[in-house]
Motif scaffolding. Structure first.
Motif, short mmCIF file in Angstrom:
data_model
loop_
_atom_site.label_atom_id
_atom_site.label_comp_id
_atom_site.label_asym_id
_atom_site.label_seq_id
_atom_site.Cartn_x
_atom_site.Cartn_y
_atom_site.Cartn_z
N GLY A 215 -24.08 -27.24 -18.35
CA GLY A 215 -24.96 -26.46 -17.36
C GLY A 215 -25.37 -26.90 -16.01
N GLU A 216 -25.32 -28.39 -15.90
CA GLU A 216 -25.68 -29.00 -14.80
C GLU A 216 -24.46 -28.79 -13.96
N LEU A 217 -23.38 -28.73 -14.35
CA LEU A 217 -21.92 -28.57 -13.75
C LEU A 217 -21.94 -27.37 -12.74
N TYR A 218 -22.60 -26.07 -13.68
CA TYR A 218 -22.53 -24.86 -13.17
C TYR A 218 -23.53 -24.76 -12.01
N VAL A 219 -24.66 -25.70 -11.79
CA VAL A 219 -25.08 -25.70 -10.37
C VAL A 219 -24.62 -26.43 -9.28
N GLU A 220 -24.03 -27.71 -9.69
CA GLU A 220 -23.67 -28.69 -8.66
C GLU A 220 -22.43 -28.31 -8.35
N GLN A 221 -21.45 -27.90 -9.08
CA GLN A 221 -20.12 -27.62 -8.66
C GLN A 221 -20.14 -26.42 -8.03
N ASP A 222 -19.38 -26.30 -6.77
CA ASP A 222 -19.39 -25.21 -5.71
C ASP A 222 -18.46 -23.96 -6.51
N ASP A 223 -17.42 -24.29 -7.19
CA ASP A 223 -16.66 -22.98 -7.75
C ASP A 223 -17.53 -22.39 -8.67
N PHE A 224 -18.33 -23.29 -9.69
CA PHE A 224 -19.20 -22.55 -10.67
C PHE A 224 -20.05 -21.48 -9.86
N LYS A 225 -20.76 -22.41 -8.87
CA LYS A 225 -22.00 -21.87 -8.26
C LYS A 225 -21.45 -20.41 -7.46
N LYS A 226 -20.31 -20.43 -6.92
CA LYS A 226 -19.64 -19.32 -6.21
C LYS A 226 -19.59 -17.96 -7.32
N LEU A 227 -18.94 -18.52 -8.45
CA LEU A 227 -18.98 -17.47 -9.39
C LEU A 227 -20.06 -16.76 -9.78
N TYR A 228 -21.37 -17.57 -10.18
CA TYR A 228 -22.39 -16.88 -10.80
C TYR A 228 -23.36 -16.34 -9.62
N ASP A 229 -23.09 -16.75 -8.34
CA ASP A 229 -23.76 -16.11 -7.39
C ASP A 229 -23.30 -14.58 -7.08
N VAL A 230 -22.13 -14.36 -7.67
CA VAL A 230 -21.50 -13.09 -7.46
C VAL A 230 -22.46 -12.16 -8.32
N TYR A 231 -23.05 -12.71 -9.26
CA TYR A 231 -23.85 -11.72 -10.29
C TYR A 231 -25.28 -11.74 -10.02
N HIS A 232 -25.91 -13.20 -9.40
CA HIS A 232 -27.17 -13.16 -9.22
C HIS A 232 -27.30 -14.69 -8.34
N PRO A 233 -28.20 -14.57 -7.32
CA PRO A 233 -28.22 -16.14 -6.55
C PRO A 233 -28.87 -17.19 -7.48
N ARG A 234 -29.64 -16.72 -8.28
CA ARG A 234 -30.49 -17.66 -9.20
C ARG A 234 -29.70 -17.87 -10.72
N LEU A 235 -28.66 -17.22 -10.71
CA LEU A 235 -28.09 -17.10 -12.20
C LEU A 235 -27.80 -18.72 -12.57
N ALA A 236 -27.15 -19.36 -11.59
CA ALA A 236 -26.63 -20.75 -12.28
C ALA A 236 -27.66 -21.67 -12.69
N HIS A 237 -28.90 -21.61 -11.86
CA HIS A 237 -30.11 -22.26 -12.26
C HIS A 237 -30.59 -21.70 -13.36
N TYR A 238 -30.70 -20.61 -13.63
CA TYR A 238 -31.37 -19.75 -14.83
C TYR A 238 -30.43 -20.27 -16.06
N LEU A 239 -29.11 -20.24 -15.79
CA LEU A 239 -28.28 -20.48 -17.16
C LEU A 239 -28.46 -21.89 -17.42
N ARG A 240 -28.41 -22.75 -16.60
CA ARG A 240 -28.42 -24.12 -16.77
C ARG A 240 -29.83 -24.45 -17.48
N ASP A 241 -30.93 -23.81 -17.09
CA ASP A 241 -32.30 -24.23 -17.82
C ASP A 241 -32.06 -23.74 -19.18
#
Length: 251
Positions: A215-241
Motif C-alpha cells: 500500500g505504501e508503494l502504491y503512494v510512493e512509487q510513481d508508476d503505481f501513482k500514475k496508474l491510480y491517478d487515471v481512476y481518481h487523484p486520491r485513489l492511491a492514498h485511499y487504497l493504501r489507508d
C-alpha cells in the motif's frame, strides 16, 4: 469549456514554455482564439494526455507526431492500450516487491540462499519465474507464492484479461466509495479491499507486513501513482489507508 495555457500548465505539471514548444512543433495543434490566447478544448486535452503517456513509454521524438495522429483515430483504444501497459508494469513491480520481501525474510532468519525466490521476477519479460507476459503475449508464467508453489501455473490470455477486469472493477468500486464519503475503515470499503487482497493472491500471498508495504508503494512509487491517478487523484492514498486497516484487522 476551454482552458488557457496557464491552467493546463498548472494541472498537468508541464511548464508553459514546454507546452508552447509542443504547439510550435505541431504536436499540439491549437489555434489562438479571437483575443489571441491559446485555448485547450476537449480534443486538445486528450491529445496532451496521449503525448504524456507516449513519453512515459519513451516513444522517440521523431515518431511521436505520427504515433499521436494514428492514436487519435481511436482515442478509446489508445487509452485502453496505455492503461494495459501501466497495469503490466504495476504487476511486475508487485512481483519484484515480493521477491525483495522474501529475500529480506530469509536474510533475517539466517536461511541459506534460494535462487528460485531471490531472483524471481527480476529477469524481465519472458523470464521463467517472472510472472509477466511472455514474449508471445499469450501466456503468463506465475512464480511461487510466499508459501512456495511447487508447480507453475500457465495462464491463457483470457485468464490474464479476466484478472485485469477484476482489478478495474475493484478500483472503480473504491472510487465510488470514496466519492460517497466512506472512510477507509467502513465495512463496505473493507469488503472491496478483501477483493483486492484476493486479487493480489493471484500472483502471490502477501503477509500482513508485505500487504501494508505494498500500500505504501502504491503512494510512493510513481508508476503505481500514475496508474491510480487515471481512476481518481486520491485513489492511491485511499487504497493504501484501507489496505492498512485490512491488514491490521485480518492478517
Amino acid at each position: 469549456m476551454a482552458y488557457n495555457l496557464q491552467d493546463i500548465a498548472r494541472v498537468s505539471g508541464v511548464g508553459a514554455p514546454r507546452l508552447q514548444e509542443w504547439i510550435r512543433q505541431g504536436l499540439l495543434q491549437l489555434s489562438p482564439d479571437e483575443e489571441g490566447s491559446t485555448r485547450f478544448e476537449e480534443q486538445d486535452l486528450l491529445r496532451l494526455q496521449l503525448i504524456l503517456l507516449n513519453m512515459e513509454l519513451h516513444i522517440p521524438a521523431s515518431q511521436l507526431k505520427l504515433t499521436l495522429d494514428e492514436q487519435e483515430q481511436d482515442i478509446v483504444a489508445a487509452l485502453l492500450a496505455h492503461k494495459q501497459s501501466l497495469m503490466d508494469k504495476v504487476r511486475r513491480l508487485q512481483m519484484m516487491t515480493e521477491t525483495i520481501d522474501r529475500t529480506l525474510s530469509d536474510l533475517e532468519k539466517g536461511a541459506g540462499p534460494n535462487p528460485e525466490t531471490w531472483l524471481a521476477g527480476l529477469g524481465g519479460q519472458g523470464a521463467p519465474e517472472s510472472g509477466y507476459l511472455s514474449n508471445d503475449s499469450l501466456h503468463i508464467e506465475e512464480g511461487p507464492s510466499q508459501e512456495g508453489r511447487e508447480e507453475d501455473s500457465r495462464w491463457s490470455k483470457d485468464d490474464y484479461l479476466s484478472t485485469q477486469k477484476e482489478a478495474d472493477e475493484i478500483y472503480l468500486d473504491l472510487c465510488r466509495a470514496m466519492d460517497s464519503g466512506l472512510k477507509p475503515e467502513h465495512p463496505e470499503v473493507q469488503s472491496i479491499i478483501d477483493r483486492h487482497y484476493r486479487w493480489v493472491g493471484h500472483f502471490y500471498t502477501p503477509s500482513k507486513k508485505i500487504y501494508i508495504d505494498l500500500g505504501e508503494l502504491y503512494v510512493e512509487q510513481d508508476d503505481f501513482k500514475k496508474l491510480y491517478d487515471v481512476y481518481h487523484p486520491r485513489l492511491a492514498h485511499y487504497l493504501r489507508d484501507a489496505m492498512k486497516v485490512y491488514a491490521e484487522a485480518r492478517l
